[in-house]
Scaffold this active site. Structure first.
Site, mmCIF file in Angstrom:
data_model
loop_
_atom_site.group_PDB
_atom_site.id
_atom_site.type_symbol
_atom_site.label_atom_id
_atom_site.label_comp_id
_atom_site.label_asym_id
_atom_site.label_seq_id
_atom_site.Cartn_x
_atom_site.Cartn_y
_atom_site.Cartn_z
ATOM 1 N N ILE A 155 0.863 -1.187 0.000
ATOM 2 C CA ILE A 155 0.000 0.000 0.000
ATOM 3 C C ILE A 155 0.900 1.237 0.000
ATOM 4 O O ILE A 155 1.664 1.441 0.936
ATOM 5 C CB ILE A 155 -0.884 0.027 1.272
ATOM 6 C CG1 ILE A 155 -1.913 -1.106 1.242
ATOM 7 C CG2 ILE A 155 -1.588 1.356 1.424
ATOM 8 C CD1 ILE A 155 -3.231 -0.757 0.639
ATOM 9 N N GLY A 167 -0.200 4.489 -0.426
ATOM 10 C CA GLY A 167 -0.866 5.749 -0.101
ATOM 11 C C GLY A 167 -1.439 6.406 -1.351
ATOM 12 O O GLY A 167 -1.912 7.529 -1.319
ATOM 13 N N GLY A 168 -1.416 5.665 -2.471
ATOM 14 C CA GLY A 168 -2.007 6.167 -3.722
ATOM 15 C C GLY A 168 -3.310 5.446 -4.019
ATOM 16 O O GLY A 168 -3.674 4.483 -3.336
ATOM 17 N N VAL A 169 -4.018 5.896 -5.048
ATOM 18 C CA VAL A 169 -5.340 5.343 -5.341
ATOM 19 C C VAL A 169 -5.259 3.915 -5.897
ATOM 20 O O VAL A 169 -6.122 3.074 -5.611
ATOM 21 C CB VAL A 169 -6.124 6.285 -6.297
ATOM 22 C CG1 VAL A 169 -5.510 6.310 -7.693
ATOM 23 C CG2 VAL A 169 -7.597 5.893 -6.372
ATOM 24 N N ASP A 170 -4.239 3.605 -6.674
ATOM 25 C CA ASP A 170 -4.167 2.288 -7.321
ATOM 26 C C ASP A 170 -4.025 1.153 -6.305
ATOM 27 O O ASP A 170 -4.732 0.144 -6.373
ATOM 28 C CB ASP A 170 -3.002 2.249 -8.318
ATOM 29 C CG ASP A 170 -3.179 3.250 -9.454
ATOM 30 O OD1 ASP A 170 -4.342 3.559 -9.772
ATOM 31 O OD2 ASP A 170 -2.173 3.721 -10.004
ATOM 32 N N MET A 211 5.741 0.209 2.383
ATOM 33 C CA MET A 211 7.202 0.057 2.299
ATOM 34 C C MET A 211 7.857 1.424 2.319
ATOM 35 O O MET A 211 7.587 2.257 1.463
ATOM 36 C CB MET A 211 7.583 -0.620 0.981
ATOM 37 C CG MET A 211 7.271 -2.073 0.910
ATOM 38 S SD MET A 211 7.565 -2.693 -0.774
ATOM 39 C CE MET A 211 5.876 -2.896 -1.327
ATOM 40 N N CYS A 255 13.854 -1.055 -8.618
ATOM 41 C CA CYS A 255 13.095 -1.101 -7.361
ATOM 42 C C CYS A 255 12.112 -2.267 -7.381
ATOM 43 O O CYS A 255 11.954 -2.985 -6.389
ATOM 44 C CB CYS A 255 12.362 0.216 -7.154
ATOM 45 S SG CYS A 255 11.388 0.238 -5.642
ATOM 46 N N CYS A 278 10.812 7.615 -6.857
ATOM 47 C CA CYS A 278 10.231 7.746 -5.520
ATOM 48 C C CYS A 278 11.108 8.546 -4.581
ATOM 49 O O CYS A 278 10.624 9.285 -3.758
ATOM 50 C CB CYS A 278 9.916 6.376 -4.934
ATOM 51 S SG CYS A 278 11.369 5.469 -4.487
#
Length: 359
Positions: A10, A12-15, A35, A100, A197
């Site tokens: 997760i 913190g984004g919508v996807d 993460m 990543c 990121c």
């Protein structure tokens, strides 16, 4: 499905929020994990990590699933960031998002998922998996062509794909936001993150100069005539127009200049005029560090489509696999701004075959 445990990354984004929601609705035992891959200095606002963590927590609470945090900053530094710096130092333009996925999300995180007793890992990537006739798992483009992310996932192999679920791979992005809104998820209108990121929205040049000393040098035209100065070769990528600082060159038309080549030995940037200058185009490339989703190349020589950058339209080509595992790729049409350090990724229809790093 009964009680199969899925650990969702997760962000913190919508996807990823909608991915977790859909899995819960499908009856899986879901846990959300955030993460943290980068340690900010107190003065930095690279990743708005605090806000992202708060959003991730809020989404998990709203869906009614456990929420955990894991810190992979050390692994990220060692396996992604240091490689990123080495590549930039060598004058290449790496893609840390690909690394990543390979080193963190589908390696370090996958190991952590096993520790938690998870059966599957899930992410909010726009990609799909499909079982082939021979029993192997294929990596397939996401339904939303504008958002397909298989370009970043080509290093995944059979073992990883068998343990991976991409819940939104068969949904359009607009529908994903709709689902988030209908279910009152706080991330429904959150802006998509852009950039790497650890750099986030911040100015790339400023960031890089903190870690690598820049060596200024000359900019030459294709005939070796000095036309300006550059701030350090690492700051420029092939095909770049912005930030060259060339203007009003004597006896030259007012046509934009583009970075065409890096002469590392002499610390010279070669620039040319015009978006479609011949020096910006190549019809072939060589790539190393190949990853094949099926575990091996389809053949020693085969035709397929390829992308040399994210979101590029598929380009027809022929691939020849060399004895050492590297490949020679010859395109039907010349390609603009093929960039060493970036990846070339191969497709047949909607199936991602794998890819490698351009040299």
């Amino acid at each position: 499905m009964e009680n199969k445990k899925v650990i969702v990354g997760i962000s913190g984004g919508v996807d990823s929020s909608v991915s977790a929601l859909l899995l819960k609705q499908q009856g899986y035992d879901v846990t959300g994990v955030f993460m943290k891959n980068w340690e900010e200095d107190d003065t930095d606002e690279f990743c708005s990590a605090e806000q992202d963590i708060a959003d991730a927590q809020a989404v998990c609470d709203s869906i009614g699933i456990p929420f955990k945090k894991i810190n992979f900053a050390a692994e990220y530094w060692d396996n992604v960031f240091e490689h990123f710096l080495i590549e930039y130092k060598a004058g290449r333009t790496p893609n840390p998002d690909i690394l990543c996925n390979k080193e963190i999300k589908f390696k370090a995180f996958l190991s952590y998922v096993h520790l938690l007793g998870g059966d599957y890992i899930a992410t909010g990537h726009y990609a799909q998996t499909r079982l082939a006739a021979d029993g192997s798992v294929q990596l397939v483009k996401g339904l939303d062509d504008n958002k397909d992310q298989t370009y970043f996932l080509y290093t995944l192999g059979q073992e990883q794909l068998r343990q991976t679920i991409f819940p939104i791979g068969n949904i359009e992005k607009s529908k994903v936001r709709e689902i988030a809104k209908e279910n009152n998820l706080v991330t429904f209108d959150k802006k998509d993150s852009t950039g790497i990121c650890f750099i986030g929205e911040r100015k790339f040049k400023e960031f890089l100069s903190k870690y690598l000393p820049a060596q200024k040098g000359e900019i030459h035209d294709e005939n070796g005539i000095k036309i300006g100065m550059h701030d350090g070769l690492m700051y420029y990528t092939i095909g770049q127009r912005q930030g060259l600082g060339i203007g009003g060159v004597k006896d030259r038309p007012e046509v934009p200049w583009f970075a065409a080549k890096k002469d590392l030995e002499n610390n010279v940037l070669i620039a040319v005029q015009g978006h479609d200058h011949p020096l910006l185009f190549k019809q072939s490339l060589q790539a190393i560090e190949l990853s094949w989703v099926a575990g091996m190349a389809p053949a020693d020589k085969f035709r397929c489509a390829a992308k040399v950058r994210y979101r590029q339209k598929d380009q027809s080509c022929e691939v020849e696999v060399n004895q050492d595992g590297s490949v020679n790729v010859t395109f039907d049409q010349p390609q603009r701004a093929i960039t060493p350090g970036q990846s070339v990724v191969f497709y047949i229809d909607d199936v991602c075959l794998g890819g490698g790093v351009i040299i």
